[in-house]
Design an enzyme around this catalytic site. Sequence first.
Site, PDB file in Angstrom:
ATOM      1  N   ASP A  15       0.808  -1.209   0.000  1.00 57.58           N
ATOM      2  CA  ASP A  15       0.000   0.000   0.000  1.00 57.58           C
ATOM      3  C   ASP A  15       0.847   1.266   0.000  1.00 57.58           C
ATOM      4  O   ASP A  15       1.829   1.372   0.747  1.00 57.58           O
ATOM      5  CB  ASP A  15      -0.892  -0.012   1.245  1.00 57.58           C
ATOM      6  CG  ASP A  15      -1.775   1.216   1.368  1.00 57.58           C
ATOM      7  OD1 ASP A  15      -2.735   1.325   0.582  1.00 57.58           O
ATOM      8  OD2 ASP A  15      -1.498   2.064   2.234  1.00 57.58           O
ATOM      9  N   GLU A  47       1.419  -0.639  -5.013  1.00 55.30           N
ATOM     10  CA  GLU A  47       0.532   0.463  -5.371  1.00 55.30           C
ATOM     11  C   GLU A  47       1.447   1.653  -5.649  1.00 55.30           C
ATOM     12  O   GLU A  47       2.050   2.196  -4.728  1.00 55.30           O
ATOM     13  CB  GLU A  47      -0.442   0.776  -4.235  1.00 55.30           C
ATOM     14  CG  GLU A  47      -1.432   1.867  -4.608  1.00 55.30           C
ATOM     15  CD  GLU A  47      -2.269   2.359  -3.446  1.00 55.30           C
ATOM     16  OE1 GLU A  47      -3.398   2.831  -3.692  1.00 55.30           O
ATOM     17  OE2 GLU A  47      -1.808   2.283  -2.294  1.00 55.30           O
TER      18      GLU A  47
END
Length: 563
Positions: free
Chosen positions: A205, A262
């Site tokens: 993330d 990401e």
Amino acid sequence: MPKMEKNRHAWWKEAVIYQVYPKSFYDSNNDGIGDIQGIIAKLPYLQELGITMIWVSPFYQSPMADNGYDIADYYAVNPDFGDMQDVENLIACAKEHGIQVMIDLVINHTSDEHPWFTQALAQPQSKYRDYYIFKPAINDAPPNNWRSIFGGSAWEKVAGEACYYLHTFHRKQPDLNWENPALREEIYAMITWWLEKGIAGFRVDAITFIKKDQDYGSLPADGIDGLVSIKWKSRNRPGIEVFLNELKERTFQRFGCVTVGEAPGVPLADYGQFIGPQGYFDMIFDFHAADIDVENGSEWFRRRDWTVKEFKQALFASQQAFIASGWGTTFIENHDQPRALSKLIRDPVFQNETGAKALAAMYFFMHGTPFIYQGQELGMKNFNRTRIEQFDDISSIDNYHRALTEGFTSAQALEFINQRSRDNSRTPFPWAKTINGGFNSGAQPWLEFTHRDFEINAEEQRHRSDSVFHFYQRLIQLRNLEYPEVLIYGNFSPLETHSDDIVAYARHTDNQRLISITNMSNTPLSYVIPVGEVLLNNYDSIDSNLKPYQTIIIKECVTNEQV
């Protein structure tokens, strides 16, 4: 399973990954919140669909300020979701169904309730103060004019001290100080602990935010609040390669795991650094097409009147960058995106199963590992909320108030949020046309449903052969069982079309050529259909024109010279 060289066949290239948002998937104990046992209960459904891996969004101990992306303990499970034994059972049970488990790795920040941060506040002289980013006040004001991703200053005042701490996202998500080697060692030990439990890998993330410009300087304001987006000084900044290489070498490289970064803010030209032969990750998410509806992927009230031509160009540019560099991802939805059917098809008449199938076939066979977000395989759409109080997502609430500050009316602001809210994809999953859509046995869910009629539900679609569910099932069969060499490892070639509203491309090897053709408009369009076997069609027939939102997959009759 040993990891292959990146330029050869690899198990993670052959995966079809299904993202589970555990809070909204299935509530097994009827407390209003989905849980790990709920995921286990629905593994037969996922196996029937045909996916080979699940990516489970955060289930760690968390105060849930950002729905689990604010972690208070990396080694514990939030009681709302179950316990560590449930997670271990999920890994084992999923394996029995031929499904691997990938989890979220959130290492740009923690919760402000993490013991590291609470000790950093309680003991300013302790080692934990340097685990985060604290800076002195300047003239009794924040250290600079950076705006957090969720709005307002990126700096939060420390009570009783003339200093602030940095939070790229919510104030309850203080950023970790990656400049500190001791902090990095803690992160590596935690990652290793999870890999030794048997997970297949991580979706990493917000990883491009871990390096901040060390001058911590202000920039010219980009909003009437006098602030500037933090991304210009903290996203994909020079020096991040040192951290990412070390992260890979100390953790991922030692295991046969898959990593999906990401990676917003990474130019296409730099993809080789991220996914090349020596890249930091196996795959990354690219957002150039996913954020086509907002200006520079910024605030949701900065809308763009995008065209299919622009969308297609963004898709194909990303494809070419993936191919030139290594391996990529293909997706149209996730937990941070609205429903694709509502975003990418603007004519409400075709926000239906025809449109859902068109979008599915359009993206699924591109070069890379496909991702399906829960409910996407049913053709779920956005909701329509009438009050801001109905929203849970902190980003939605921030964008609503930012829009008001920028001069929009409350009605306009609410329209922007309905279109783009992350809550759109986080509503409880409709399993059947029963009480609470079968999400549980009647308890009030943590978030309102998209619709309360539950006409769209998994049970009905599983038993209807022409449903969106069975269309996705067929896509997976074609890719993974019938034509893996061409649809997974074959070359990718965009095809010229007479209309900008047609998305067409070929996947081909030395002796096979499959064509994907999708009309992304609400009008019939002329297209010369290649001669060959029709493998998939979301209409009952093929005419001289492509019907509105018609999608066709054709196995073309070719010679070696034509390929």
